[in-house]
Design a protein around this motif. Structure first.
Motif, PDB file in Angstrom:
ATOM      1  N   UNK A   1     -60.266  -4.306  28.366  1.00  0.00           N
ATOM      2  CA  UNK A   1     -60.074  -5.707  28.765  1.00  0.00           C
ATOM      3  C   UNK A   1     -60.971  -6.062  29.948  1.00  0.00           C
ATOM      4  N   UNK A   2     -61.599  -7.214  29.861  1.00  0.00           N
ATOM      5  CA  UNK A   2     -62.589  -7.621  30.849  1.00  0.00           C
ATOM      6  C   UNK A   2     -61.932  -8.457  31.957  1.00  0.00           C
ATOM      7  N   UNK A   3     -61.170  -7.768  32.816  1.00  0.00           N
ATOM      8  CA  UNK A   3     -60.505  -8.411  33.934  1.00  0.00           C
ATOM      9  C   UNK A   3     -60.653  -7.533  35.166  1.00  0.00           C
ATOM     10  N   UNK A   4     -60.489  -8.145  36.320  1.00  0.00           N
ATOM     11  CA  UNK A   4     -60.624  -7.412  37.571  1.00  0.00           C
ATOM     12  C   UNK A   4     -59.453  -6.444  37.769  1.00  0.00           C
ATOM     13  N   UNK A   5     -59.716  -5.410  38.503  1.00  0.00           N
ATOM     14  CA  UNK A   5     -58.685  -4.436  38.850  1.00  0.00           C
ATOM     15  C   UNK A   5     -57.507  -5.125  39.543  1.00  0.00           C
ATOM     16  N   UNK A   6     -56.303  -4.664  39.235  1.00  0.00           N
ATOM     17  CA  UNK A   6     -55.067  -5.162  39.856  1.00  0.00           C
ATOM     18  C   UNK A   6     -54.863  -6.663  39.632  1.00  0.00           C
ATOM     19  N   UNK A   7     -55.149  -7.119  38.409  1.00  0.00           N
ATOM     20  CA  UNK A   7     -55.026  -8.552  38.113  1.00  0.00           C
ATOM     21  C   UNK A   7     -53.651  -8.958  37.610  1.00  0.00           C
ATOM     22  N   UNK A   8     -52.833  -7.983  37.149  1.00  0.00           N
ATOM     23  CA  UNK A   8     -51.616  -8.350  36.434  1.00  0.00           C
ATOM     24  C   UNK A   8     -50.386  -7.595  36.943  1.00  0.00           C
ATOM     25  N   UNK A   9     -49.251  -8.266  36.809  1.00  0.00           N
ATOM     26  CA  UNK A   9     -47.966  -7.642  37.126  1.00  0.00           C
ATOM     27  C   UNK A   9     -47.423  -6.851  35.944  1.00  0.00           C
ATOM     28  N   UNK A  10     -47.860  -7.220  34.738  1.00  0.00           N
ATOM     29  CA  UNK A  10     -47.381  -6.540  33.537  1.00  0.00           C
ATOM     30  C   UNK A  10     -48.413  -6.656  32.426  1.00  0.00           C
ATOM     31  N   UNK A  11     -48.447  -5.635  31.585  1.00  0.00           N
ATOM     32  CA  UNK A  11     -49.250  -5.640  30.370  1.00  0.00           C
ATOM     33  C   UNK A  11     -48.309  -5.363  29.209  1.00  0.00           C
ATOM     34  N   UNK A  12     -48.422  -6.177  28.169  1.00  0.00           N
ATOM     35  CA  UNK A  12     -47.567  -6.023  26.993  1.00  0.00           C
ATOM     36  C   UNK A  12     -48.410  -5.893  25.735  1.00  0.00           C
ATOM     37  N   UNK A  13     -47.836  -5.281  24.735  1.00  0.00           N
ATOM     38  CA  UNK A  13     -48.376  -5.380  23.386  1.00  0.00           C
ATOM     39  C   UNK A  13     -47.307  -4.974  22.394  1.00  0.00           C
ATOM     40  N   UNK A  14     -47.447  -5.475  21.188  1.00  0.00           N
ATOM     41  CA  UNK A  14     -46.491  -5.182  20.122  1.00  0.00           C
ATOM     42  C   UNK A  14     -47.272  -4.874  18.852  1.00  0.00           C
ATOM     43  N   UNK A  15     -46.968  -3.729  18.244  1.00  0.00           N
ATOM     44  CA  UNK A  15     -47.608  -3.299  17.002  1.00  0.00           C
ATOM     45  C   UNK A  15     -49.109  -3.096  17.189  1.00  0.00           C
ATOM     46  N   UNK A  16     -49.506  -2.672  18.364  1.00  0.00           N
ATOM     47  CA  UNK A  16     -50.920  -2.420  18.640  1.00  0.00           C
ATOM     48  C   UNK A  16     -51.251  -0.935  18.688  1.00  0.00           C
ATOM     49  N   UNK A  17     -50.374  -0.126  19.266  1.00  0.00           N
ATOM     50  CA  UNK A  17     -50.727   1.259  19.563  1.00  0.00           C
ATOM     51  C   UNK A  17     -51.160   2.021  18.319  1.00  0.00           C
TER      52      UNK A  17
END
Length: 239
Positions: free
Chosen positions: A112-128
């Motif tokens: 993912x093309x975002x800066x370090x420490x940008x988010x409080x949470x990361x989610x995904x469903x049916x991705x792994x």
């Protein structure tokens, strides 16, 4: 070892498959007979593991945006990415009806093309299960989370006996041998294989929770074509 050229080819085939599936997939997600119960059950499943709203949440491999829209409706500031143009087209339709929609964009879940420490949470469903280079992805996700940030993923053991069953022609064509070799979690026999990868990537407090409420809905209403009823699990960890 996966080369950049191999990874690109694998991802192109995955993108093509999910773009072909997008209309049917979204129609199942929005099935009117179960939508209200689905929304309630999935909202509860994610709310139990996420920080209080509003939080900055990144939903990876968002598909047609079902989870991203639920999280935005819960009051979170949601960014959601996918590499399937067809899926993003479906997601945009749902966002158009929302007052505070997720910000949908094209993006690679592995990097993912975002800066370090940008988010409080990361989610995904049916991705792994369909994620190339999951160890690389998990290391990148950990860098994107703020200290104490939460990873919340949902998946099941879809192909414990291999991927050669009676599937659609598009699946057999695009999930070919090179793709299958790249998807190291697709044939996981237990959900612990996914949880172990998350822990090995440096996440702490890794927990696996069976989603019994979703299982009961699947038994009651049935599942998508060419799928079987599978007990889904929520796996959480902290950065």
């Amino acid at each position: 070892m996966t080369t950049p050229d191999t990874a690109a080819t694998v991802q192109e085939k995955l993108n093509e498959y999910w773009t072909l599936r997008a209309p049917e997939y979204d129609a199942y997600q929005q099935e009117p007979n179960r939508l209200e119960e689905n929304n309630r059950a999935w909202s509860e499943a994610f709310a139990a593991a996420l920080p209080e709203a509003p939080a900055d949440v990144l939903d990876l491999g968002t598909g047609s945006g079902y989870v991203a829209c639920l999280l935005a409706a819960m009051g979170h500031r949601v960014t959601a990415t996918d590499l399937s143009a067809g899926m993003l087209e479906q997601a945009a339709k749902h966002a158009a009806d929302m007052v505070t929609p997720p910000a949908f964009a094209e993006g690679d879940a592995v990097a993912p093309d975002f800066a370090e420490h940008s988010f409080d949470a990361i989610t995904n469903r049916f991705l792994m299960w369909t994620l190339r280079e999951p160890d690389v992805a998990l290391a990148n996700w950990r860098r994107l989370l703020r200290p104490g940030g939460r990873l919340v993923v949902v998946d099941g053991t879809w192909y414990p006996d291999g991927m050669d069953g009676d599937r659609t022609a598009d699946f057999q064509r695009l999930y070919d041998a090179p793709v299958r070799e790249s998807l190291t979690l697709a044939t996981a026999r237990t959900i612990d294989e996914v949880a172990d990868r998350i822990a090995a990537a440096g996440f702490s407090d890794v927990e696996v929770t069976p989603l019994e409420a979703i299982l009961e809905l699947d038994k009651k209403y049935g599942v998508a074509p060419n799928h079987e009823v599978v007990l889904l699990h929520r796996i959480t960890g902290r950065a």
